[in-house]
Scaffold this active site. Structure first.
Site, PDB file in Angstrom:
ATOM      1  N   LEU A 158       0.841  -1.199   0.000  1.00  0.00           N
ATOM      2  CA  LEU A 158       0.000   0.000   0.000  1.00  0.00           C
ATOM      3  C   LEU A 158       0.876   1.249   0.000  1.00  0.00           C
ATOM      4  CD1 LEU A 158      -2.843  -0.903   2.529  1.00  0.00           C
ATOM      5  CD2 LEU A 158      -2.487  -1.644   0.165  1.00  0.00           C
ATOM      6  N   ALA A 166      -0.536   4.436  -1.454  1.00  0.00           N
ATOM      7  CA  ALA A 166      -1.351   5.511  -2.026  1.00  0.00           C
ATOM      8  C   ALA A 166      -1.490   6.710  -1.092  1.00  0.00           C
ATOM      9  CB  ALA A 166      -2.731   4.976  -2.399  1.00  0.00           C
ATOM     10  N   ARG A 190       2.834  14.188   6.551  1.00  0.00           N
ATOM     11  CA  ARG A 190       3.600  14.650   7.716  1.00  0.00           C
ATOM     12  C   ARG A 190       5.083  14.819   7.406  1.00  0.00           C
ATOM     13  NH1 ARG A 190       0.928  10.194  11.551  1.00  0.00           N
ATOM     14  NH2 ARG A 190       0.465   9.349   9.496  1.00  0.00           N
ATOM     15  N   LYS A 211       6.987  10.638   0.093  1.00  0.00           N
ATOM     16  CA  LYS A 211       7.537   9.991   1.291  1.00  0.00           C
ATOM     17  C   LYS A 211       8.228   8.663   0.999  1.00  0.00           C
ATOM     18  CE  LYS A 211       4.938   7.842   4.492  1.00  0.00           C
ATOM     19  NZ  LYS A 211       4.043   7.727   5.659  1.00  0.00           N
ATOM     20  N   THR A 214      -7.304   1.978   4.350  1.00  0.00           N
ATOM     21  CA  THR A 214      -6.477   0.829   3.968  1.00  0.00           C
ATOM     22  C   THR A 214      -7.300  -0.337   3.398  1.00  0.00           C
ATOM     23  OG1 THR A 214      -6.459   0.323   6.339  1.00  0.00           O
ATOM     24  CG2 THR A 214      -4.466   1.259   5.433  1.00  0.00           C
ATOM     25  N   GLY A 269      -2.876   1.167  16.156  1.00  0.00           N
ATOM     26  CA  GLY A 269      -4.067   0.372  16.418  1.00  0.00           C
ATOM     27  C   GLY A 269      -3.755  -0.654  17.503  1.00  0.00           C
ATOM     28  N   GLU A 288      -8.678   0.988  16.326  1.00  0.00           N
ATOM     29  CA  GLU A 288      -7.857   2.100  15.870  1.00  0.00           C
ATOM     30  C   GLU A 288      -7.791   3.168  16.967  1.00  0.00           C
ATOM     31  OE1 GLU A 288      -5.862   2.334  13.211  1.00  0.00           O
ATOM     32  OE2 GLU A 288      -6.418   0.244  13.011  1.00  0.00           O
ATOM     33  N   ASN A 314       6.696   8.223   9.197  1.00  0.00           N
ATOM     34  CA  ASN A 314       5.698   9.263   8.912  1.00  0.00           C
ATOM     35  C   ASN A 314       6.321  10.649   8.918  1.00  0.00           C
ATOM     36  OD1 ASN A 314       3.379   7.545   8.704  1.00  0.00           O
ATOM     37  ND2 ASN A 314       3.502   7.273  10.915  1.00  0.00           N
ATOM     38  N   LYS A 366      37.344  10.229 -10.297  1.00  0.00           N
ATOM     39  CA  LYS A 366      36.026  10.036 -10.937  1.00  0.00           C
ATOM     40  C   LYS A 366      36.250   9.383 -12.282  1.00  0.00           C
ATOM     41  CE  LYS A 366      34.289  12.188 -14.006  1.00  0.00           C
ATOM     42  NZ  LYS A 366      33.866  13.119 -15.053  1.00  0.00           N
TER      43      LYS A 366
HETATM   44  C1  UD1 Z   1      -2.365   1.805  10.207  1.00  0.00           C
HETATM   45  C2  UD1 Z   1      -3.267   0.775  10.880  1.00  0.00           C
HETATM   46  C3  UD1 Z   1      -2.964   0.726  12.376  1.00  0.00           C
HETATM   47  C4  UD1 Z   1      -1.502   0.407  12.592  1.00  0.00           C
HETATM   48  C5  UD1 Z   1      -0.616   1.398  11.828  1.00  0.00           C
HETATM   49  C6  UD1 Z   1       0.812   0.936  11.871  1.00  0.00           C
HETATM   50  C7  UD1 Z   1      -5.355   0.790   9.597  1.00  0.00           C
HETATM   51  C8  UD1 Z   1      -6.771   1.238   9.565  1.00  0.00           C
HETATM   52  N1  UD1 Z   1      -4.650   1.154  10.669  1.00  0.00           N
HETATM   53  O1  UD1 Z   1      -2.709   3.078  10.685  1.00  0.00           O
HETATM   54  O2  UD1 Z   1      -3.753  -0.248  13.006  1.00  0.00           O
HETATM   55  O3  UD1 Z   1      -1.195   0.418  13.969  1.00  0.00           O
HETATM   56  O4  UD1 Z   1      -1.014   1.488  10.456  1.00  0.00           O
HETATM   57  O5  UD1 Z   1       1.675   1.888  11.304  1.00  0.00           O
HETATM   58  O6  UD1 Z   1      -4.910   0.113   8.685  1.00  0.00           O
HETATM   59  N2  UD1 Z   1      -2.861   3.853   2.407  1.00  0.00           N
HETATM   60  C9  UD1 Z   1      -3.348   3.730   1.130  1.00  0.00           C
HETATM   61  N3  UD1 Z   1      -4.619   4.161   0.868  1.00  0.00           N
HETATM   62  C10 UD1 Z   1      -5.404   4.693   1.817  1.00  0.00           C
HETATM   63  C11 UD1 Z   1      -4.898   4.817   3.132  1.00  0.00           C
HETATM   64  C12 UD1 Z   1      -3.624   4.382   3.403  1.00  0.00           C
HETATM   65  O7  UD1 Z   1      -2.666   3.236   0.235  1.00  0.00           O
HETATM   66  O8  UD1 Z   1      -6.541   5.045   1.501  1.00  0.00           O
HETATM   67  C13 UD1 Z   1      -1.507   3.360   2.697  1.00  0.00           C
HETATM   68  C14 UD1 Z   1      -0.549   4.445   3.156  1.00  0.00           C
HETATM   69  O9  UD1 Z   1       0.206   4.957   2.053  1.00  0.00           O
HETATM   70  C15 UD1 Z   1       0.375   3.673   4.111  1.00  0.00           C
HETATM   71  C16 UD1 Z   1      -0.527   2.586   4.673  1.00  0.00           C
HETATM   72  O10 UD1 Z   1      -1.600   2.454   3.778  1.00  0.00           O
HETATM   73  O11 UD1 Z   1       1.434   3.068   3.412  1.00  0.00           O
HETATM   74  C17 UD1 Z   1      -1.029   2.876   6.098  1.00  0.00           C
HETATM   75  O12 UD1 Z   1      -1.806   4.043   6.106  1.00  0.00           O
HETATM   76  P1  UD1 Z   1      -1.743   5.085   7.298  1.00  0.00           P
HETATM   77  O13 UD1 Z   1      -2.681   6.181   7.010  1.00  0.00           O
HETATM   78  O14 UD1 Z   1      -0.341   5.427   7.609  1.00  0.00           O
HETATM   79  O15 UD1 Z   1      -2.358   4.202   8.502  1.00  0.00           O
HETATM   80  P2  UD1 Z   1      -2.172   4.460  10.049  1.00  0.00           P
HETATM   81  O16 UD1 Z   1      -3.104   5.520  10.480  1.00  0.00           O
HETATM   82  O17 UD1 Z   1      -0.727   4.642  10.340  1.00  0.00           O
HETATM   83 MG    MG Z   2       1.071   5.158   9.177  1.00  0.00          MG
END
Ligand code: UD1
Ligand code: MG
Length: 432
Positions: free
Chosen positions: A10, A12, A17, A24, A83, A143, A158, A230, A337
């Site tokens: 994942l 997206a 931050r 990132k 996610t 979470g 969460e 992050n 070089k």
């Molecule tokens: C998530 C977990 C949380 C865990 C934490 C660990 C969920 C709901 N929560 O929270 O339980 O403790 O990670 O770091 O999964 N992403 C997408 N599309 C989206 C949203 C996110 O691709 O619509 C990707 C982000 O780029 C990232 C990952 O999913 O790589 C996690 O997303 P993020 O928003 O960082 O989740 P957390 O709030 O950190």
């Molecule tokens: Mg995260």
């Protein structure tokens, strides 16, 4: 090789931050992008089917990923709805084709291949869902994983939705989860966004699975392995952990680091045994150092192939395209070089060699400069074996110096020199 397994990465999210213009997951950790670290771990775990979920403006991300794993399938998640929604976007590509899926976050660069394999092997034993967790007793906003009396996970809360009691739970969700694909499809389609963030949480898959009597298991790892990046501070923490990992591996492989904490490597630095590295040395990408070299303090080495028994530094800058054969010496305040230097040659002090070839046992005196750039183009300097270039010589490229040549100190050489010649280019002295 896991032929029926897919890794869904994942990537997206916006990474809002993190300041700066670089996305990132393209930020570098030990010279390698965060997403490259994740994909490298997946490949080392022998998973070749990789799906990367990205946003619609992700060209640079896709370019980077294709370089690492050309076969990656990209799936665009149009709106970042959470996610679970991200994983849903990947489903059409895997349903009916794959049996197991492991979901990973692109910003978790320290994950080790054997852990990915453990998540997958957990799924073998009649288990449909595996969650990778870690323990943390300090307040945090991960979470939280709730378990039953037999330590089976039953729910992930969460942070935004957790009660004060739940926030105190030490078992945290790393975000890495393994699924049987048929169950994953069923669970994803049942997840709603009735929560404080109004997001589709992948983590809700757990309690839905439990309600439907699917078996879930929790694996715990040390927190260092699943740290998410992050902020810039997180990146610095990960860099420190990763550098310590490489240093430890180097020492175990017989590389002597006199002060390990002052030496910085790239993820791809390759050093053979018997090499001694003095304090304060940095390695950029693409360096290979053969046995028994001595790398002295304050040297910066990148893009270089270094033969056996070479001595480099102190204070050397060895740049991209440097190839040293065995027993070459590169001394203080020397920059190289795109040079090939044959065995036994010495370049000991205050010199710049760029776009050059240096023959066996040739000695380059202090302050020698290859003038390789005329403001428009780069040209080559060739110096053959057993020659001696006197101090403070300027070699105006393109120029070729033969074998067994001696050049007097302070010369400016702009024409080729034949073998066995002594050349002195110097204004005559006038004493009044
Ligand atoms: C998530 C977990 C949380 C865990 C934490 C660990 C969920 C709901 N929560 O929270 O339980 O403790 O990670 O770091 O999964 N992403 C997408 N599309 C989206 C949203 C996110 O691709 O619509 C990707 C982000 O780029 C990232 C990952 O999913 O790589 C996690 O997303 P993020 O928003 O960082 O989740 P957390 O709030 O950190
Ligand atoms: Mg995260």
């Amino acid at each position: 090789m896991h032929i029926d397994t897919v890794a869904i990465i994942l990537a997206a999210g916006k990474g809002s931050r993190m300041s700066g213009n670089t996305p990132k997951v393209l930020q570098k950790l030990a010279g390698r992008s965060l997403i490259n670290h994740v994909i490298t771990a997946v490949k080392q775990a022998e998973i070749n089917n990789i799906i990367c979920v990205c946003s619609s403006d992700s060209q640079s991300l896709q370019d980077e990923v294709r370089k690492i794993h050309p076969g990656t399938v990209f799936v665009v998640q149009k709106k970042q709805l959470g996610t679970a929604d991200a994983v849903k976007a990947a489903l059409p590509a895997i349903q009916g084709v794959m049996q197991k899926a492991v979901v990973l976050y692109a910003d978790t660069p320290l994950l080790q291949p054997h852990t990915v394999n453990e998540v997958l092997s957990t799924l073998d034993r009649d288990t449909q869902l595996a969650i990778l967790g870690f323990a943390l007793d300090k307040p945090n906003n991960y979470g939280k994983i709730l378990c039953d009396e037999e330590s089976n996970p039953i729910k992930i809360c969460e942070y935004a939705d957790a009660s004060e009691e739940e926030k105190k739970i030490q078992a945290c969700n790393s975000g890495i989860m393994g699924f049987k694909v048929d169950v994953l499809s069923e669970l994803i389609n049942s997840i709603d966004n009735n929560n404080n963030k109004q997001e589709y949480y992948l983590t809700d898959a757990l309690h839905i699975a439990v309600e439907r009597s699917y078996k879930s298991r929790l694996l715990m790892v040390v927190r260092d392995e699943v740290l998410g990046v992050n902020t810039i501070e997180d990146l610095v923490v990960c860099e420190k952990i990763f550098q310590n990992r490489i240093r430890k591996k180097m020492l175990q492989n017989g590389v002597m680091l006199k002060a390990p904490e002052t030496v910085f490597f790239s993820a791809d630095t390759h050093i053979e045994q018997g090499v001694i590295i003095e304090p304060y040395v940095t390695f950029g990408n693409n360096v290979h150092i053969m046995d028994d070299c001595l790398i002295r303090s304050f040297s910066y080495i990148e893009g270089a192939q270094i033969g056996k028994g070479c001595v480099i530094g102190p204070y050397a800058r060895v740049r991209m395209g440097t190839e040293l054969e065995n027993n070459v010496h590169i001394g203080n305040f020397v920059e190289t070089k795109k040079v090939h230097i044959q065995s036994g040659a010495k370049v000991n002090h205050l010199t710049y060699l760029g776009d050059a070839q240096i023959g066996q046992n040739t000695n380059i005196g202090a302050g020698t400069i290859t003038c390789n750039y005329d403001g428009v183009k780069k040209s080559t300097t060739i110096i053959e074996k057993n020659s001696f270039i006197g101090s403070n010589t300027s070699l105006i490229a393109p120029v070729k110096i033969g074998e067994n040549v001696k050049i007097g100190a302070g010369s400016v050489v702009d024409k080729d020199v034949k073998d066995n010649t002594l050349v002195i280019v110097r204004p005559e002295r006038i004493d009044k």
